[in-house]
Write a protein that holds these residues in place. Structure first.
Motif, PDB file in Angstrom:
ATOM      1  N   GLN A   1       0.473 -19.885   1.139  1.00 56.99           N
ATOM      2  CA  GLN A   1       1.594 -18.972   1.217  1.00 56.99           C
ATOM      3  C   GLN A   1       1.603 -18.084  -0.024  1.00 56.99           C
ATOM      4  O   GLN A   1       1.073 -18.462  -1.064  1.00 56.99           O
ATOM      5  CB  GLN A   1       2.925 -19.712   1.361  1.00 56.99           C
ATOM      6  CG  GLN A   1       3.291 -20.592   0.185  1.00 56.99           C
ATOM      7  CD  GLN A   1       4.674 -21.202   0.352  1.00 56.99           C
ATOM      8  OE1 GLN A   1       5.541 -20.641   1.024  1.00 56.99           O
ATOM      9  NE2 GLN A   1       4.885 -22.364  -0.240  1.00 56.99           N
ATOM     10  N   ARG A   2       2.218 -16.922   0.093  1.00 55.35           N
ATOM     11  CA  ARG A   2       2.308 -16.003  -1.028  1.00 55.35           C
ATOM     12  C   ARG A   2       3.392 -14.971  -0.756  1.00 55.35           C
ATOM     13  O   ARG A   2       3.814 -14.770   0.391  1.00 55.35           O
ATOM     14  CB  ARG A   2       0.976 -15.298  -1.283  1.00 55.35           C
ATOM     15  CG  ARG A   2       0.519 -14.381  -0.158  1.00 55.35           C
ATOM     16  CD  ARG A   2      -0.596 -13.448  -0.605  1.00 55.35           C
ATOM     17  NE  ARG A   2      -0.145 -12.547  -1.662  1.00 55.35           N
ATOM     18  CZ  ARG A   2      -0.942 -11.672  -2.284  1.00 55.35           C
ATOM     19  NH1 ARG A   2      -2.230 -11.623  -1.961  1.00 55.35           N
ATOM     20  NH2 ARG A   2      -0.466 -10.864  -3.206  1.00 55.35           N
ATOM     21  N   LEU A   3       3.838 -14.333  -1.837  1.00 53.81           N
ATOM     22  CA  LEU A   3       4.754 -13.208  -1.726  1.00 53.81           C
ATOM     23  C   LEU A   3       3.946 -11.919  -1.754  1.00 53.81           C
ATOM     24  O   LEU A   3       3.014 -11.777  -2.562  1.00 53.81           O
ATOM     25  CB  LEU A   3       5.761 -13.215  -2.875  1.00 53.81           C
ATOM     26  CG  LEU A   3       6.757 -14.375  -2.910  1.00 53.81           C
ATOM     27  CD1 LEU A   3       7.605 -14.295  -4.170  1.00 53.81           C
ATOM     28  CD2 LEU A   3       7.644 -14.384  -1.685  1.00 53.81           C
ATOM     29  N   THR A   4       4.312 -10.985  -0.892  1.00 53.26           N
ATOM     30  CA  THR A   4       3.575  -9.732  -0.856  1.00 53.26           C
ATOM     31  C   THR A   4       4.488  -8.606  -0.390  1.00 53.26           C
ATOM     32  O   THR A   4       5.339  -8.814   0.479  1.00 53.26           O
ATOM     33  CB  THR A   4       2.359  -9.840   0.095  1.00 53.26           C
ATOM     34  OG1 THR A   4       1.597  -8.632   0.052  1.00 53.26           O
ATOM     35  CG2 THR A   4       2.794 -10.102   1.513  1.00 53.26           C
ATOM     36  N   PRO A   5       4.356  -7.421  -0.971  1.00 51.97           N
ATOM     37  CA  PRO A   5       5.148  -6.268  -0.489  1.00 51.97           C
ATOM     38  C   PRO A   5       4.546  -5.703   0.786  1.00 51.97           C
ATOM     39  O   PRO A   5       3.332  -5.544   0.900  1.00 51.97           O
ATOM     40  CB  PRO A   5       5.051  -5.277  -1.650  1.00 51.97           C
ATOM     41  CG  PRO A   5       3.764  -5.622  -2.341  1.00 51.97           C
ATOM     42  CD  PRO A   5       3.561  -7.096  -2.172  1.00 51.97           C
ATOM     43  N   LEU A   6       5.400  -5.413   1.754  1.00 49.86           N
ATOM     44  CA  LEU A   6       4.969  -4.819   3.013  1.00 49.86           C
ATOM     45  C   LEU A   6       5.843  -3.611   3.310  1.00 49.86           C
ATOM     46  O   LEU A   6       7.027  -3.604   2.977  1.00 49.86           O
ATOM     47  CB  LEU A   6       5.074  -5.836   4.160  1.00 49.86           C
ATOM     48  CG  LEU A   6       4.214  -7.098   4.040  1.00 49.86           C
ATOM     49  CD1 LEU A   6       4.546  -8.072   5.170  1.00 49.86           C
ATOM     50  CD2 LEU A   6       2.730  -6.760   4.051  1.00 49.86           C
ATOM     51  N   ALA A   7       5.235  -2.618   3.916  1.00 48.27           N
ATOM     52  CA  ALA A   7       5.950  -1.386   4.258  1.00 48.27           C
ATOM     53  C   ALA A   7       6.207  -1.329   5.756  1.00 48.27           C
ATOM     54  O   ALA A   7       5.539  -1.999   6.549  1.00 48.27           O
ATOM     55  CB  ALA A   7       5.148  -0.166   3.810  1.00 48.27           C
ATOM     56  N   HIS A   8       7.198  -0.531   6.111  1.00 44.55           N
ATOM     57  CA  HIS A   8       7.514  -0.344   7.530  1.00 44.55           C
ATOM     58  C   HIS A   8       6.274   0.104   8.290  1.00 44.55           C
ATOM     59  O   HIS A   8       5.597   1.063   7.900  1.00 44.55           O
ATOM     60  CB  HIS A   8       8.609   0.711   7.681  1.00 44.55           C
ATOM     61  CG  HIS A   8       8.848   1.118   9.101  1.00 44.55           C
ATOM     62  ND1 HIS A   8       9.576   0.350   9.977  1.00 44.55           N
ATOM     63  CD2 HIS A   8       8.431   2.207   9.793  1.00 44.55           C
ATOM     64  CE1 HIS A   8       9.621   0.953  11.149  1.00 44.55           C
ATOM     65  NE2 HIS A   8       8.939   2.088  11.061  1.00 44.55           N
ATOM     66  N   GLY A   9       5.939  -0.601   9.366  1.00 40.88           N
ATOM     67  CA  GLY A   9       4.785  -0.259  10.179  1.00 40.88           C
ATOM     68  C   GLY A   9       3.523  -1.010   9.829  1.00 40.88           C
ATOM     69  O   GLY A   9       2.531  -0.928  10.577  1.00 40.88           O
ATOM     70  N   ASP A  10       3.505  -1.752   8.712  1.00 33.47           N
ATOM     71  CA  ASP A  10       2.317  -2.549   8.371  1.00 33.47           C
ATOM     72  C   ASP A  10       2.084  -3.626   9.431  1.00 33.47           C
ATOM     73  O   ASP A  10       3.008  -4.342   9.829  1.00 33.47           O
ATOM     74  CB  ASP A  10       2.485  -3.216   7.010  1.00 33.47           C
ATOM     75  CG  ASP A  10       2.276  -2.252   5.859  1.00 33.47           C
ATOM     76  OD1 ASP A  10       1.842  -1.106   6.115  1.00 33.47           O
ATOM     77  OD2 ASP A  10       2.547  -2.639   4.700  1.00 33.47           O
ATOM     78  N   THR A  11       0.827  -3.742   9.870  1.00 35.15           N
ATOM     79  CA  THR A  11       0.450  -4.742  10.859  1.00 35.15           C
ATOM     80  C   THR A  11      -0.455  -5.773  10.206  1.00 35.15           C
ATOM     81  O   THR A  11      -1.471  -5.419   9.589  1.00 35.15           O
ATOM     82  CB  THR A  11      -0.274  -4.099  12.054  1.00 35.15           C
ATOM     83  OG1 THR A  11       0.582  -3.121  12.656  1.00 35.15           O
ATOM     84  CG2 THR A  11      -0.646  -5.141  13.089  1.00 35.15           C
ATOM     85  N   LEU A  12      -0.079  -7.040  10.328  1.00 32.23           N
ATOM     86  CA  LEU A  12      -0.841  -8.131   9.720  1.00 32.23           C
ATOM     87  C   LEU A  12      -1.822  -8.701  10.738  1.00 32.23           C
ATOM     88  O   LEU A  12      -1.461  -9.017  11.869  1.00 32.23           O
ATOM     89  CB  LEU A  12       0.108  -9.233   9.245  1.00 32.23           C
ATOM     90  CG  LEU A  12       1.164  -8.815   8.218  1.00 32.23           C
ATOM     91  CD1 LEU A  12       2.074  -9.992   7.886  1.00 32.23           C
ATOM     92  CD2 LEU A  12       0.506  -8.290   6.953  1.00 32.23           C
TER      93      LEU A  12
END
Length: 210
Positions: free
Chosen positions: A173-184
């Motif tokens: 697990q980790r913390l990460t910044p994501l933006a609107h529309g990012d697909t993992l």
């Protein structure tokens, strides 16, 4: 004793004083009764208005709370379809699956798309289904699980790269910044197969900060 002439004016004054004293008492009582008759319905009406106002104001506040970023999260299970044609793992989520849910993000062809920017806690566990097979003996040293942003291309980046080494399970697990529309997207080395058991293979995110 007073004469009849002297007693007349005195009795008149006494009757006048008693009349004045008697006439002063009913006025406040009538006034207070009138105030009570008017004030009680006003107080009841004010109470009803206050209750209705609080109810109407509270509902939008509760709605905003449910729609707040802190509720953006997802817990996904593997969408198992047998032998894979490519390395990408595909996920699904919803109440019908038991402990799985999607609130805020959305699934696009088995990949998780974020709809709100912020810092997310990402967690994943993948258990291999063919650990004891001869195939595993030839691929265990290069077996990897990767998690990254695959779309949009401008944000494409690897977030996790996990090696199975000598084991059958990887978890992180980790913390990460994501933006609107990012697909993992998650990728597992071919031809390895992940276990479809929801206790052994799962993937999720949770919004923690703007």
């Amino acid at each position: 004793m007073l004469s009849e002439a002297e007693a007349g004016p005195m009795q008149l004054r006494l009757r006048t004083m008693m009349a004045e004293e008697g006439s002063g008492c009913p006025v406040p009582r009538l006034l207070w009764a009138s105030i009570q008759r008017v004030a009680l319905p006003v107080f009841i009406l004010a109470g009803v208005i206050a209750v209705v106002y609080c109810f109407l104001c509270q509902r939008p506040a509760q709605q905003r709370q449910l729609e707040s970023p802190g509720w953006d999260m997802a817990e996904l299970q593997l969408n198992y379809t047998g032998r894979r044609r490519d390395g990408r793992l595909r996920w699904l989520g919803g109440p019908a699956l038991g402990r799985s849910f999607v609130h805020g993000p959305e699934l696009d062809n088995g990949q998780l798309r974020v709809r709100r920017s912020g810092i997310y806690r990402l967690h994943i566990q993948v258990t291999l289904a063919n650990c004891s097979s001869s195939l595993w003996a030839t691929t265990r040293h290069r077996a990897t699980l990767t998690v990254g942003i695959c779309s949009p291309a401008a944000h494409s980046i690897s977030l996790l790269r996990l090696n199975f080494h000598e084991g059958c399970v990887v978890t992180s697990q980790r913390l990460t910044p994501l933006a609107h529309g990012d697909t993992l997207c998650t990728n597992l080395t071919l031809p390895l197969l992940p276990s479809p058991n929801a206790d052994e293979t799962f993937f999720g995110v949770q919004w923690v900060h703007p």
